[in-house]
Scaffold this active site. Structure first.
Site, mmCIF file in Angstrom:
data_model
loop_
_atom_site.group_PDB
_atom_site.id
_atom_site.type_symbol
_atom_site.label_atom_id
_atom_site.label_comp_id
_atom_site.label_asym_id
_atom_site.label_seq_id
_atom_site.Cartn_x
_atom_site.Cartn_y
_atom_site.Cartn_z
ATOM 1 N N SER A 144 0.696 -1.239 0.042
ATOM 2 C CA SER A 144 0.179 -0.184 -0.167
ATOM 3 C C SER A 144 0.779 1.548 -0.093
ATOM 4 O O SER A 144 2.324 0.992 0.794
ATOM 5 C CB SER A 144 -0.626 0.638 1.416
ATOM 6 N N TYR A 157 -3.896 -0.443 10.234
ATOM 7 C CA TYR A 157 -3.200 -1.042 9.422
ATOM 8 C C TYR A 157 -2.056 -0.495 8.814
ATOM 9 O O TYR A 157 -1.450 -1.326 8.122
ATOM 10 C CB TYR A 157 -4.561 -0.608 8.052
HETATM 11 N N1 NAP Z 1 -8.082 -1.047 -1.532
HETATM 12 C C1 NAP Z 1 -7.487 0.497 -0.923
HETATM 13 O O1 NAP Z 1 -7.272 1.267 -1.185
HETATM 14 C C2 NAP Z 1 -5.870 -0.381 -0.849
HETATM 15 C C3 NAP Z 1 -4.610 0.785 -0.963
HETATM 16 C C4 NAP Z 1 -3.758 -0.140 0.097
HETATM 17 C C5 NAP Z 1 -3.455 -1.191 -0.885
HETATM 18 N N2 NAP Z 1 -4.857 -2.291 -0.545
HETATM 19 C C6 NAP Z 1 -4.614 -3.847 -0.736
HETATM 20 O O2 NAP Z 1 -5.046 -4.323 -1.063
HETATM 21 C C7 NAP Z 1 -5.312 -5.523 -1.127
HETATM 22 C C8 NAP Z 1 -6.746 -6.343 -1.310
HETATM 23 O O3 NAP Z 1 -7.659 -5.022 -0.691
HETATM 24 P P1 NAP Z 1 -9.101 -5.105 -1.530
HETATM 25 O O4 NAP Z 1 -8.765 -3.587 -1.326
HETATM 26 O O5 NAP Z 1 -9.078 -5.620 -2.397
HETATM 27 O O6 NAP Z 1 -10.342 -5.295 -0.208
HETATM 28 P P2 NAP Z 1 -11.369 -6.504 -0.613
HETATM 29 O O7 NAP Z 1 -12.092 -5.893 -1.400
HETATM 30 O O8 NAP Z 1 -11.273 -6.047 0.770
HETATM 31 O O9 NAP Z 1 -10.454 -7.542 -0.167
HETATM 32 C C9 NAP Z 1 -10.245 -8.156 0.176
HETATM 33 C C10 NAP Z 1 -9.575 -9.331 0.664
HETATM 34 O O10 NAP Z 1 -9.057 -9.929 1.582
HETATM 35 C C11 NAP Z 1 -9.247 -11.382 1.991
HETATM 36 N N3 NAP Z 1 -9.450 -11.406 3.074
HETATM 37 C C12 NAP Z 1 -9.847 -11.268 4.308
HETATM 38 N N4 NAP Z 1 -9.633 -11.400 5.622
HETATM 39 C C13 NAP Z 1 -9.051 -12.765 5.100
HETATM 40 C C14 NAP Z 1 -8.672 -14.141 5.669
HETATM 41 N N5 NAP Z 1 -8.651 -13.669 7.322
HETATM 42 N N6 NAP Z 1 -8.533 -15.523 5.092
HETATM 43 C C15 NAP Z 1 -8.180 -15.386 4.023
HETATM 44 N N7 NAP Z 1 -8.893 -14.243 3.114
HETATM 45 C C16 NAP Z 1 -8.853 -13.340 3.537
HETATM 46 C C17 NAP Z 1 -11.285 -11.025 1.814
HETATM 47 O O11 NAP Z 1 -11.900 -12.351 1.085
HETATM 48 P P3 NAP Z 1 -12.982 -13.131 2.911
HETATM 49 O O12 NAP Z 1 -13.549 -11.910 2.897
HETATM 50 O O13 NAP Z 1 -14.111 -13.819 1.345
HETATM 51 O O14 NAP Z 1 -12.171 -13.738 2.501
HETATM 52 C C18 NAP Z 1 -11.052 -10.574 0.442
HETATM 53 O O15 NAP Z 1 -11.229 -11.356 -0.855
HETATM 54 C C19 NAP Z 1 -5.152 -5.592 0.473
HETATM 55 O O16 NAP Z 1 -3.977 -5.963 1.071
HETATM 56 C C20 NAP Z 1 -5.327 -3.893 0.739
HETATM 57 O O17 NAP Z 1 -4.112 -4.171 1.915
HETATM 58 C C21 NAP Z 1 -6.047 -1.964 -0.351
#
Ligand code: NAP
Length: 327
Positions: A144, A157
């Protein structure tokens, strides 16, 4: 390192039931990669598997929780049993919780580390013996901008993402000469369901710090990284390369803006009661790549970039003027 041909490679993608993980799996599959997708939500994974199979991409889904060692081992075991190898691990699964540091429940803090940081490490340790045996492999971490920067309300986070980047950088050094590569993609705010999944202590729906990008921007960066491993990629300009540069020359500017307005910037005027979100258990809402907040239109991003560039120019001229006056 030479550009890799991705056709026929095998990738495990964690966090594939929504957001960046989902879209990265789609783009990798389209580039010819065979997929093993994982997350906790079985139905969402099955939906993705069918989508990929309709596109002619080989895909298996193995549900699991990244905090459970047995689940992690099972994913890797099933991937190896099905494909006979694994070439790329996309570490994506992540969560966040909105609250002032001293008001966040302690369990939220430890759980965020268990998923975002130890989850990445668990998966890396599970694939490394196979990578070492193969003499090749690629650990591609979804990081991130908060792996380097910071934001109010997201202290746990941000700390977990800083820790994960530190770990990845050390691992990269340990693996020099092994044929195994480590990459990181520094993700800006993207329009995923993360904000609909995250718990909040404020009673208002969370939203990303603007500008917000399309998750496909990150998915395409993941494919580029898979082809050219071993890099830390910053895929966007405004909330990426420009921000890092500005922070390097004038760290006080970001601190001032985020300190004054950062908390309010991350809340929508929509009441919500979400004390735990998806931290401890998966929630059915929010499957697929896109969440409730749309990406910022390009024209708005360009105007913001122009404004920031002007601000940066002003700072540089101001500092140069002060230095001249002091001589
Ligand atoms: N969105 C942003 O603005 C942003 C910015 C910077 C970085 N990121 C990074 O991008 C990555 C994905 O985030 P996203 O934005 O795509 O969010 P998201 O749509 O909420 O996706 C998160 C994913 O992680 C899975 N997950 C959560 N807890 C878990 C667990 N205990 N075991 C297995 N799987 C788990 C969720 O699936 P289940 O609930 O089905 O398990 C889901 O598939 C993260 O690493 C985040 O830090 C996102």
């Amino acid at each position: 390192m030479a550009r890799q041909d991705l056709r026929g490679k095998v990738a495990i993608v964690t966090g594939a039931s929504s957001g960046v993980g989902w879209q990265a799996a789609v783009r990798l599959g389209e580039a010819g990669v065979k997929l093993c997708v994982t997350a906790r939500r079985v139905e969402a994974l099955e939906k993705l598997r069918h989508l990929m199979q309709d596109k002619g991409v080989e895909c298996i889904s193995v549900p699991g929780d990244v905090t459970v060692q047995g689940d992690v081992d099972q994913v890797v075991r099933e991937c190896l049993a099905h494909y006979g190898r694994v070439d790329i691990l996309v570490n994506d699964a992540g969560v966040q919780s909105y609250g002032l540091f001293d008001e966040l429940p302690w369990e939220h803090i430890t759980r965020i580390f268990d998923i975002n940081c130890f989850g990445f490490m668990r998966f890396a340790r599970a694939v490394l013996p196979h990578f070492r045996q193969q003499g090749s492999g690629h650990i591609l971490n979804i990081q991130s901008m908060l792996s380097k920067g910071s934001a109010p309300l997201l202290s746990a986070y941000s700390a977990s993402k800083h820790a994960t980047l530190g770990w990845a950088k050390s691992l990269e050094m340990e693996l020099v000469g092994s044929g195994i590569q480590v990459s990181n993609v520094l993700v800006p705010s993207v329009a995923t369901n993360m904000f609909a999944h995250a718990p909040t202590m404020f009673g208002l729906a969370p939203k990303p710090v603007p500008p917000t990008y399309d998750p496909d921007v990150v998915a395409r960066a993941v494919v580029r990284c898979a082809r050219n491993p071993g890099k830390t990629s910053v895929p966007v300009f405004l909330q990426g390369r420009l921000m890092l540069w500005l922070n390097g020359i004038a760290p006080g500017v970001g601190k001032f803006i985020m300190g004054r307005w950062g908390a309010r910037m991350q809340m929508r005027d929509e009441p919500v009661e979400r004390p735990e979100g998806n931290l401890f258990h998966a929630i059915p809402q929010g499957v697929g790549p896109y969440g409730p907040v749309p990406p910022t239109p390009k024209w708005k991003r360009y105007s913001m970039a122009a404004g920031l560039a002007a601000l940066a120019g002003g700072v540089v001229l101001g500092v140069a003027g002060l230095a001249r006056a002091a001589r």
